[in-house]
Scaffold this active site. Structure first.
Site, PDB file in Angstrom:
ATOM      1  N   TRP A  16      -0.888  -6.698  21.614  1.00  0.00           N
ATOM      2  CA  TRP A  16       0.048  -7.014  22.575  1.00  0.00           C
ATOM      3  C   TRP A  16      -0.488  -6.670  23.971  1.00  0.00           C
ATOM      4  O   TRP A  16      -0.399  -7.509  24.852  1.00  0.00           O
ATOM      5  CB  TRP A  16       1.093  -5.965  22.319  1.00  0.00           C
ATOM      6  CG  TRP A  16       2.353  -6.297  23.441  1.00  0.00           C
ATOM      7  CD1 TRP A  16       3.044  -7.529  23.790  1.00  0.00           C
ATOM      8  CD2 TRP A  16       3.045  -5.341  24.282  1.00  0.00           C
ATOM      9  NE1 TRP A  16       4.118  -7.376  24.596  1.00  0.00           N
ATOM     10  CE2 TRP A  16       4.028  -6.019  24.771  1.00  0.00           C
ATOM     11  CE3 TRP A  16       2.861  -3.921  24.482  1.00  0.00           C
ATOM     12  CZ2 TRP A  16       4.727  -5.450  26.052  1.00  0.00           C
ATOM     13  CZ3 TRP A  16       3.507  -3.390  25.427  1.00  0.00           C
ATOM     14  CH2 TRP A  16       4.493  -3.948  26.217  1.00  0.00           C
ATOM     15  N   LEU A  17      -1.302  -5.835  24.153  1.00  0.00           N
ATOM     16  CA  LEU A  17      -2.164  -5.588  25.354  1.00  0.00           C
ATOM     17  C   LEU A  17      -3.332  -6.184  25.836  1.00  0.00           C
ATOM     18  O   LEU A  17      -3.645  -6.331  26.872  1.00  0.00           O
ATOM     19  CB  LEU A  17      -2.140  -4.098  25.459  1.00  0.00           C
ATOM     20  CG  LEU A  17      -0.956  -3.262  25.432  1.00  0.00           C
ATOM     21  CD1 LEU A  17      -1.623  -1.726  25.361  1.00  0.00           C
ATOM     22  CD2 LEU A  17      -0.130  -3.269  26.702  1.00  0.00           C
ATOM     23  N   GLU A  71      -9.182   9.921   5.325  1.00  0.00           N
ATOM     24  CA  GLU A  71      -8.122  10.262   4.500  1.00  0.00           C
ATOM     25  C   GLU A  71      -8.416  10.048   2.917  1.00  0.00           C
ATOM     26  O   GLU A  71      -8.070  10.901   2.087  1.00  0.00           O
ATOM     27  CB  GLU A  71      -6.975   9.889   5.034  1.00  0.00           C
ATOM     28  CG  GLU A  71      -5.481  10.012   4.377  1.00  0.00           C
ATOM     29  CD  GLU A  71      -5.163  11.598   4.362  1.00  0.00           C
ATOM     30  OE1 GLU A  71      -5.002  12.238   3.207  1.00  0.00           O
ATOM     31  OE2 GLU A  71      -5.183  12.022   5.662  1.00  0.00           O
ATOM     32  N   ARG A  83      -3.616   1.951  -3.836  1.00  0.00           N
ATOM     33  CA  ARG A  83      -2.069   2.141  -4.452  1.00  0.00           C
ATOM     34  C   ARG A  83      -1.819   3.819  -4.800  1.00  0.00           C
ATOM     35  O   ARG A  83      -0.766   4.051  -4.491  1.00  0.00           O
ATOM     36  CB  ARG A  83      -1.851   1.342  -5.609  1.00  0.00           C
ATOM     37  CG  ARG A  83      -0.520   1.291  -6.192  1.00  0.00           C
ATOM     38  CD  ARG A  83      -0.191   0.179  -6.970  1.00  0.00           C
ATOM     39  NE  ARG A  83      -0.903  -0.918  -7.479  1.00  0.00           N
ATOM     40  CZ  ARG A  83      -1.844  -1.046  -8.507  1.00  0.00           C
ATOM     41  NH1 ARG A  83      -1.867  -0.111  -9.315  1.00  0.00           N
ATOM     42  NH2 ARG A  83      -2.654  -2.303  -8.372  1.00  0.00           N
ATOM     43  N   TYR A  84      -2.918   4.364  -5.431  1.00  0.00           N
ATOM     44  CA  TYR A  84      -2.577   5.784  -5.627  1.00  0.00           C
ATOM     45  C   TYR A  84      -2.398   6.448  -4.478  1.00  0.00           C
ATOM     46  O   TYR A  84      -1.676   7.436  -4.103  1.00  0.00           O
ATOM     47  CB  TYR A  84      -3.865   6.319  -6.450  1.00  0.00           C
ATOM     48  CG  TYR A  84      -3.674   7.877  -6.296  1.00  0.00           C
ATOM     49  CD1 TYR A  84      -2.872   8.496  -7.496  1.00  0.00           C
ATOM     50  CD2 TYR A  84      -4.886   8.676  -5.735  1.00  0.00           C
ATOM     51  CE1 TYR A  84      -3.023   9.865  -7.809  1.00  0.00           C
ATOM     52  CE2 TYR A  84      -4.353   9.999  -5.802  1.00  0.00           C
ATOM     53  CZ  TYR A  84      -3.414  10.716  -6.641  1.00  0.00           C
ATOM     54  OH  TYR A  84      -3.623  11.733  -6.985  1.00  0.00           O
ATOM     55  N   ALA A  85      -3.418   6.326  -3.429  1.00  0.00           N
ATOM     56  CA  ALA A  85      -3.181   7.034  -2.089  1.00  0.00           C
ATOM     57  C   ALA A  85      -1.964   6.670  -1.291  1.00  0.00           C
ATOM     58  O   ALA A  85      -1.095   7.579  -0.880  1.00  0.00           O
ATOM     59  CB  ALA A  85      -4.523   6.551  -1.046  1.00  0.00           C
ATOM     60  N   GLU A 133      -9.832  16.172  -3.204  1.00  0.00           N
ATOM     61  CA  GLU A 133      -8.703  17.040  -3.564  1.00  0.00           C
ATOM     62  C   GLU A 133      -8.382  16.705  -4.968  1.00  0.00           C
ATOM     63  O   GLU A 133      -8.421  17.614  -5.731  1.00  0.00           O
ATOM     64  CB  GLU A 133      -7.329  16.627  -2.872  1.00  0.00           C
ATOM     65  CG  GLU A 133      -7.425  17.467  -1.454  1.00  0.00           C
ATOM     66  CD  GLU A 133      -6.040  17.160  -0.742  1.00  0.00           C
ATOM     67  OE1 GLU A 133      -5.236  16.470  -1.201  1.00  0.00           O
ATOM     68  OE2 GLU A 133      -5.855  17.658   0.407  1.00  0.00           O
ATOM     69  N   TYR A 182     -10.432  -1.729  -9.056  1.00  0.00           N
ATOM     70  CA  TYR A 182     -10.514  -0.259  -9.035  1.00  0.00           C
ATOM     71  C   TYR A 182     -10.080   0.237  -7.594  1.00  0.00           C
ATOM     72  O   TYR A 182      -9.415   1.487  -7.441  1.00  0.00           O
ATOM     73  CB  TYR A 182     -11.974   0.318  -9.524  1.00  0.00           C
ATOM     74  CG  TYR A 182     -12.465   0.007 -10.880  1.00  0.00           C
ATOM     75  CD1 TYR A 182     -11.393  -0.030 -11.924  1.00  0.00           C
ATOM     76  CD2 TYR A 182     -13.645  -0.313 -11.161  1.00  0.00           C
ATOM     77  CE1 TYR A 182     -11.728  -0.210 -13.148  1.00  0.00           C
ATOM     78  CE2 TYR A 182     -13.831  -0.671 -12.349  1.00  0.00           C
ATOM     79  CZ  TYR A 182     -13.025  -0.747 -13.568  1.00  0.00           C
ATOM     80  OH  TYR A 182     -13.301  -0.937 -14.714  1.00  0.00           O
TER      81      TYR A 182
END
Length: 131
Positions: free
Chosen positions: A55-56, A74, A30-32, A81, A24
Protein backbone atom coordinates in the site's frame (compact mmCIF):
# COMPACT_ATOMS: atom_id res chain seq x y z
CA UNK A 1 6.50 -52.75 11.66
CA UNK A 2 4.47 -50.40 9.39
CA UNK A 3 5.64 -49.56 5.95
CA UNK A 4 6.89 -46.08 5.26
CA UNK A 5 7.02 -44.33 1.91
CA UNK A 6 10.46 -44.24 0.34
CA UNK A 7 12.67 -41.34 1.27
CA UNK A 8 12.44 -38.55 -1.33
CA UNK A 9 16.05 -39.02 -2.50
CA UNK A 10 15.64 -42.81 -2.73
CA UNK A 11 12.86 -42.77 -5.33
CA UNK A 12 14.19 -43.60 -8.82
CA UNK A 13 11.67 -41.15 -10.34
CA UNK A 14 13.09 -37.70 -9.45
CA UNK A 15 9.82 -35.85 -10.16
CA UNK A 16 7.89 -38.19 -7.89
CA UNK A 17 10.54 -37.72 -5.20
CA UNK A 18 10.40 -33.95 -5.57
CA UNK A 19 6.62 -34.02 -5.31
CA UNK A 20 6.93 -36.12 -2.15
CA UNK A 21 9.39 -33.61 -0.68
CA UNK A 22 6.96 -30.75 -1.31
CA UNK A 23 4.21 -32.85 0.26
CA UNK A 24 6.26 -33.34 3.42
CA UNK A 25 7.02 -29.61 3.58
CA UNK A 26 3.36 -28.66 3.18
CA UNK A 27 2.42 -31.17 5.90
CA UNK A 28 4.97 -29.44 8.14
CA UNK A 29 3.39 -26.07 7.37
CA UNK A 30 -0.06 -27.47 8.11
CA UNK A 31 1.21 -28.92 11.40
CA UNK A 32 2.72 -25.57 12.40
CA UNK A 33 -0.42 -23.68 11.39
CA UNK A 34 -2.80 -25.99 13.28
CA UNK A 35 -0.69 -26.56 16.38
CA UNK A 36 1.31 -23.36 16.92
CA UNK A 37 -0.61 -20.26 17.97
CA UNK A 38 2.50 -18.09 17.63
CA UNK A 39 3.05 -19.21 14.03
CA UNK A 40 -0.49 -18.11 13.18
CA UNK A 41 -0.05 -14.76 14.95
CA UNK A 42 3.29 -14.15 13.20
CA UNK A 43 1.71 -15.07 9.87
CA UNK A 44 -1.10 -12.56 10.39
CA UNK A 45 1.41 -9.86 11.34
CA UNK A 46 3.46 -10.79 8.26
CA UNK A 47 0.40 -10.43 6.03
CA UNK A 48 -0.33 -7.03 7.58
CA UNK A 49 3.27 -5.88 7.08
CA UNK A 50 3.22 -7.12 3.49
CA UNK A 51 -0.09 -5.33 2.80
CA UNK A 52 1.26 -2.11 4.35
CA UNK A 53 4.42 -2.39 2.29
CA UNK A 54 2.42 -2.80 -0.92
CA UNK A 55 0.00 0.00 0.00
CA UNK A 56 2.82 2.38 0.87
CA UNK A 57 4.97 1.31 -2.06
CA UNK A 58 8.10 0.86 0.05
CA UNK A 59 10.40 -1.85 1.34
CA UNK A 60 8.78 -4.89 -0.27
CA UNK A 61 12.01 -6.87 -0.50
CA UNK A 62 13.03 -5.89 3.03
CA UNK A 63 9.63 -6.84 4.45
CA UNK A 64 9.70 -10.19 2.65
CA UNK A 65 13.17 -10.86 4.06
CA UNK A 66 12.01 -10.04 7.60
CA UNK A 67 9.02 -12.35 7.16
CA UNK A 68 11.36 -15.08 5.91
CA UNK A 69 13.55 -14.76 9.01
CA UNK A 70 10.77 -14.75 11.59
CA UNK A 71 8.61 -17.51 10.10
CA UNK A 72 11.60 -19.74 9.32
CA UNK A 73 12.89 -19.42 12.87
CA UNK A 74 9.42 -20.16 14.23
CA UNK A 75 9.28 -23.32 12.11
CA UNK A 76 12.74 -24.38 13.31
CA UNK A 77 11.66 -23.68 16.89
CA UNK A 78 8.59 -25.88 16.39
CA UNK A 79 10.73 -28.68 14.94
CA UNK A 80 13.25 -28.45 17.75
CA UNK A 81 10.50 -28.54 20.38
CA UNK A 82 9.06 -31.68 18.79
CA UNK A 83 12.46 -33.41 18.74
CA UNK A 84 13.20 -32.41 22.33
CA UNK A 85 9.77 -33.62 23.48
CA UNK A 86 10.33 -36.92 21.66
CA UNK A 87 13.82 -37.52 23.06
CA UNK A 88 13.19 -36.15 26.54
CA UNK A 89 9.58 -36.87 27.56
CA UNK A 90 10.36 -36.08 31.20
CA UNK A 91 11.73 -32.78 32.45
CA UNK A 92 15.42 -32.24 31.95
CA UNK A 93 17.23 -28.91 32.40
CA UNK A 94 19.09 -29.29 29.10
CA UNK A 95 15.84 -29.97 27.24
CA UNK A 96 14.38 -26.82 28.79
CA UNK A 97 17.50 -24.84 27.86
CA UNK A 98 17.27 -26.03 24.23
CA UNK A 99 13.61 -25.09 23.96
CA UNK A 100 14.07 -21.75 25.73
CA UNK A 101 17.06 -20.84 23.55
CA UNK A 102 15.17 -21.65 20.34
CA UNK A 103 12.28 -19.52 21.58
CA UNK A 104 14.75 -16.70 22.32
CA UNK A 105 15.93 -16.81 18.69
CA UNK A 106 12.33 -16.28 17.56
CA UNK A 107 11.85 -13.50 20.12
CA UNK A 108 14.98 -11.61 19.04
CA UNK A 109 14.15 -11.95 15.34
CA UNK A 110 10.57 -10.83 15.97
CA UNK A 111 11.56 -7.81 18.04
CA UNK A 112 14.28 -6.67 15.66
CA UNK A 113 12.06 -7.30 12.63
CA UNK A 114 9.36 -5.21 14.28
CA UNK A 115 11.84 -2.41 14.90
CA UNK A 116 13.14 -2.55 11.32
CA UNK A 117 9.54 -2.64 10.09
CA UNK A 118 8.74 0.50 12.06
CA UNK A 119 11.79 2.24 10.61
CA UNK A 120 10.86 1.16 7.06
CA UNK A 121 7.12 1.64 7.17
CA UNK A 122 6.57 4.20 9.93
CA UNK A 123 7.55 7.42 8.14
CA UNK A 124 5.69 6.63 4.87
CA UNK A 125 2.64 5.54 6.88
CA UNK A 126 2.65 8.78 8.89
CA UNK A 127 3.01 10.79 5.67
CA UNK A 128 0.07 8.99 4.10
CA UNK A 129 -2.11 9.39 7.20
CA UNK A 130 -1.34 13.13 7.46
CA UNK A 131 -2.58 13.82 3.92
Amino acid sequence: MGSFPPRPGADPNPIKGLRASFGYAFRGLRYAWTSQRNFRIESYIAALALALSLWLGVGLLEVLFLILIVLSLELLNTALEAVVDLTSPTYHPLAKAAKDTAAAAVLISSLLSGLIGLILLGPPLLDKLER
